[in-house]
Write an enzyme that holds these catalytic residues in place. Structure first.
Site, mmCIF file in Angstrom:
data_model
loop_
_atom_site.group_PDB
_atom_site.id
_atom_site.type_symbol
_atom_site.label_atom_id
_atom_site.label_comp_id
_atom_site.label_asym_id
_atom_site.label_seq_id
_atom_site.Cartn_x
_atom_site.Cartn_y
_atom_site.Cartn_z
ATOM 1 C CE1 TYR A 1 1.590 19.089 -3.405
ATOM 2 C CE2 TYR A 1 2.169 21.026 -4.717
ATOM 3 C CZ TYR A 1 2.294 19.677 -4.449
ATOM 4 O OH TYR A 1 3.134 18.900 -5.208
ATOM 5 C CE LYS B 1 5.128 18.640 -2.719
ATOM 6 N NZ LYS B 1 5.665 17.257 -2.635
#
Length: 241
Positions: free
Chosen positions: A130, A134
């Site tokens: 994750y 990002k």
């Protein structure tokens, strides 16, 4: 004084919905071009709504749709989860690929300011998928060279989600408790309210004064990676919209 049109993507999510509500309730005459998969689910208390909903369940059309609008700034709170997407690969198609395609279309259509809701710890070198996604997204949008690029890196985002991740529920309870008993001082260093994040995003994206002494210049362009401290400092004051 009227403000130029802006665009929002990810506006039915927690932070994105606050960004949209705050923009359309502004006393200034915003036109808000909102890319959506479904009609906006919350009431809009404005008989002459500034919202221009661009609805399509086919998200692959969104970059071209955005290219037909005239927006000075783009706010992206677009993101998914592995559970909702079905796999890490499908999540990447939204969190990275679609976001980058929309940002590229925005740049080509003349958008000057790009504002991204990212995450604390984001890094393309992270071992956590994750945070790695990002970070890759951040790198890609900075490389596009908007006149101004704003990246907000909040901690735990507190607010009324339609779906709260099971792993986050105890943290939300603790954050809300700490906020209630301390006036926010015990939670602000690790959790921020969605409306505060939204207000900081809007101010950074629309107010030149918010940039006083902030940001970094690179190749003639400005970018500002906002920490949780920056978000609180800007988001807890009312914006001058």
């Amino acid at each position: 004084m009227t403000s130029p049109p802006v665009a929002v993507v990810g506006c039915t999510g927690l932070v994105g919905s606050h960004i949209l509500q705050q923009l359309i309730s502004s006393p200034q005459t915003f036109t808000v071009n909102a890319l959506m998969r479904r009609p906006y689910p919350h009431p809009i208390h404005d008989p002459d709504s500034k919202l221009k909903a661009l609805i399509s369940t086919d998200t692959s059309t969104w970059p071209d749709t955005l290219g037909t609008t005239s927006s000075a700034a783009l706010f992206s709170a677009l993101g998914s989860t592995r559970t909702d997407s079905g796999s890490l690969e499908l999540q990447r198609k939204i969190d990275v690929d679609l976001n980058v395609a929309i940002a590229r279309a925005a740049k080509e259509s003349g958008v000057k300011t790009y504002v991204l809701i990212s995450s604390n710890g984001a890094s393309s070198a992270s071992r956590f998928p994750y945070l790695q996604m990002k970070g890759e997204l951040e790198d890609a949008v900075i490389a596009l060279g908007f006149d101004k690029t704003v990246i907000l890196r909040p901690g735990l985002i507190v607010g009324g989600r339609e779906k709260t991740r099971m792993i986050e529920r105890p943290l939300h309870l603790v954050a809300n408790l700490f906020g209630a008993v301390s006036g926010g001082t015990l939670k602000d260093s690790w959790a921020q309210d969605a409306d505060v994040i939204a207000r900081a995003a809007i101010r950074a994206g629309t107010e030149d004064a918010a940039w006083d002494g902030k940001g970094t210049k690179m190749n003639g362009k400005m970018f500002w990676v906002m920490s949780q401290v920056d978000i609180l400092a800007l988001g807890k004051e009312p914006q001058n919209l």
